[in-house]
Design an enzyme around this catalytic site. Structure first.
Site, PDB file in Angstrom:
ATOM      1  N   ASP A  74       8.622   8.720   2.944  1.00  0.00           N
ATOM      2  CA  ASP A  74       7.921   8.178   3.082  1.00  0.00           C
ATOM      3  C   ASP A  74       6.475   7.597   2.053  1.00  0.00           C
ATOM      4  O   ASP A  74       5.592   8.845   1.787  1.00  0.00           O
ATOM      5  CB  ASP A  74       6.993   7.605   4.648  1.00  0.00           C
ATOM      6  CG  ASP A  74       5.579   6.706   4.185  1.00  0.00           C
ATOM      7  OD1 ASP A  74       5.797   5.335   3.610  1.00  0.00           O
ATOM      8  OD2 ASP A  74       5.200   6.418   5.666  1.00  0.00           O
ATOM      9  N   TYR A 109       0.975 -10.157   1.076  1.00  0.00           N
ATOM     10  CA  TYR A 109       1.714  -9.673   0.066  1.00  0.00           C
ATOM     11  C   TYR A 109       1.744 -10.581  -1.460  1.00  0.00           C
ATOM     12  O   TYR A 109       1.879  -9.371  -2.294  1.00  0.00           O
ATOM     13  CB  TYR A 109       3.245 -10.328   1.058  1.00  0.00           C
ATOM     14  CG  TYR A 109       4.268  -9.979   0.175  1.00  0.00           C
ATOM     15  CD1 TYR A 109       4.993  -8.747   0.171  1.00  0.00           C
ATOM     16  CD2 TYR A 109       4.753 -10.923  -1.204  1.00  0.00           C
ATOM     17  CE1 TYR A 109       5.729  -8.195  -0.323  1.00  0.00           C
ATOM     18  CE2 TYR A 109       6.337 -10.512  -1.562  1.00  0.00           C
ATOM     19  CZ  TYR A 109       6.858  -9.158  -1.156  1.00  0.00           C
ATOM     20  OH  TYR A 109       7.946  -8.959  -2.125  1.00  0.00           O
ATOM     21  N   LYS A 125       1.233  -7.970  -5.076  1.00  0.00           N
ATOM     22  CA  LYS A 125       2.104  -7.616  -6.193  1.00  0.00           C
ATOM     23  C   LYS A 125       2.006  -8.003  -7.694  1.00  0.00           C
ATOM     24  O   LYS A 125       1.968  -8.146  -8.035  1.00  0.00           O
ATOM     25  CB  LYS A 125       3.872  -8.948  -5.704  1.00  0.00           C
ATOM     26  CG  LYS A 125       4.741  -8.314  -4.769  1.00  0.00           C
ATOM     27  CD  LYS A 125       5.316  -6.988  -4.614  1.00  0.00           C
ATOM     28  CE  LYS A 125       6.289  -6.450  -3.770  1.00  0.00           C
ATOM     29  NZ  LYS A 125       6.618  -5.109  -4.200  1.00  0.00           N
ATOM     30  N   THR A 174      18.761  -9.954  -1.053  1.00  0.00           N
ATOM     31  CA  THR A 174      18.820  -8.174  -0.562  1.00  0.00           C
ATOM     32  C   THR A 174      19.137  -8.296   1.055  1.00  0.00           C
ATOM     33  O   THR A 174      17.832  -9.269   1.739  1.00  0.00           O
ATOM     34  CB  THR A 174      18.012  -7.534  -1.039  1.00  0.00           C
ATOM     35  OG1 THR A 174      16.871  -8.506  -1.353  1.00  0.00           O
ATOM     36  CG2 THR A 174      18.572  -7.241  -2.097  1.00  0.00           C
TER      37      THR A 174
END
Length: 275
Positions: free
Chosen positions: A70, A178, A182, A215
Site C-alpha cells: 500500500d 478526486y 489530480k 479500465t
C-alpha cells in the site's frame, strides 16, 4: 513478439496490478526495459501482469520483481525502496476514485483516503524515486542526432511520469475531492520539474492526463451506461480510450525522444478537454 528498443535500465511502476499500470508495464517491457519493479495492493493482479509479460516471449524479457503493498503507508514505502538499488524510470499509476458525493455530503474519512493514495502516496514515491535517480550518471541519448554533441545535451539521469487525469484540468460533478487530488499531482509535477530538470540534476518529470479509458477503475466510476455514454459524447473522437494508448505516451515520456519535455501534463483523452 519483437521488441523495439526505446528504453533501457530499471523502471518502477506503481498500481501495476491492473488497468493502465498493467499496460504501462507491458509496453515498457516491449520497449526494451531490462529491470522492472511492480507494486500494487493486489498481489494476484501483479502475478497476472507478470504472466502477461512472460507470455509475449520477448527476445530480451525484463527481470521482474513483484512487491505488493500500500503506497499510502510510509512503512511500505520504506520497504519498497529498500528493495530497489537503482532506478532509471518511474511511473506512478496507483490511484483510487473514492466516494461520489457533493462536498456537503462527503466525509472526512473519504477525503483522507483519497489524498493518502492519490497525492500523499504519490509524493512519497516521487521523493524516493528522485533520491535514487540523483545517484545515476547522465545517460546520453542513443537515438538519431544531427551531431555527436546532441547526444550529450539530450542526456538524462532519469524520468518520472505521474498519472494525473483530465479531471485535474476540468471539473466533474460530485467529484471535488478526486479532481483536487489530480490537480495536486499536476502542480507537484510542475514544481518538481523546475527543481530537478536542469543542471546538475537532469531528471525530467512529467504527468499524463488520461481521459475515459477502458479500465476497471474508470468503468466503475460511472453509474450505469448513461453516465458513460455522456462522457463519451463529450469526447470529439467519440470513443473510449485504450490503456495501450496511455502506455505508449508514458514510454515516449520515459525515452530520450521526449528529451526537451518536462513539467508537462500530456492529455490523452480523445479531445475531451477541448470540447
Amino acid at each position: 513478439m519483437a521488441s523495439y528498443k526505446r528504453v533501457d535500465g530499471a523502471a518502477l511502476v506503481t498500481g501495476s496490478g491492473s488497468g493502465m499500470g498493467r499496460a504501462v508495464s507491458v509496453v515498457l517491457s516491449v520497449a526494451g526495459i531490462t529491470r522492472l519493479y511492480l507494486t500494487d495492493l493486489n498481489r494476484t493482479g501483479l502475478e497476472e501482469t507478470k504472466s502477461t509479460i512472460t507470455s509475449l516471449n520477448l527476445p530480451s524479457p525484463p527481470t521482474i520483481s513483484l512487491i505488493p503493498g500500500d503506497i499510502s503507508s510510509p512503512a511500505f514505502i520504506s520497504s519498497l525502496f529498500s528493495q530497489i538499488p537503482q532506478l532509471d524510470y518511474a511511473v506512478n499509476c496507483a490511484g483510487i476514485m473514492g466516494e461520489t458525493a457533493l462536498t456537503t455530503e462527503a466525509t472526512l474519512e473519504g477525503f483522507d483516503k483519497l489524498n493518502a493514495v492519490n497525492y500523499r502516496g504519490l509524493w512519497m514515491c516521487v521523493k524516493e524515486e528522485l533520491k535514487l535517480m540523483l545517484k545515476n550518471d547522465i545517460t546520453p541519448y542513443t537515438g538519431f542526432t544531427f551531431s555527436p554533441s546532441e547526444s550529450q545535451r539530450r542526456g538524462q539521469r532519469g524520468s518520472i511520469i505521474n498519472i494525473a487525469s483530465q479531471l485535474g484540468l476540468v471539473g466533474k460533478t460530485q467529484a471535488a475531492i478526486y479532481t483536487a487530488t489530480k490537480a495536486a499531482v499536476l502542480s507537484l509535477t510542475r514544481s518538481d520539474a523546475i527543481d530537478y530538470s536542469g543542471p546538475p540534476h537532469h531528471i525530467r518529470i512529467n504527468s499524463v492526463c488520461p481521459g475515459v479509458i477502458e479500465t476497471p477503475l474508470t468503468m466503475n466510476s460511472y453509474e450505469g451506461t448513461d453516465g458513460l455514454e455522456k462522457a463519451v459524447g463529450l469526447t470529439p473522437m467519440g470513443r473510449i480510450g485504450l490503456p495501450s494508448e496511455v502506455a505508449d505516451t508514458v514510454v515516449w515520456l520515459c525515452s530520450g525522444e521526449s528529451s526537451f519535455v518536462t513539467g508537462s501534463g500530456v492529455v490523452v483523452d480523445g479531445g475531451y478537454v477541448i470540447h
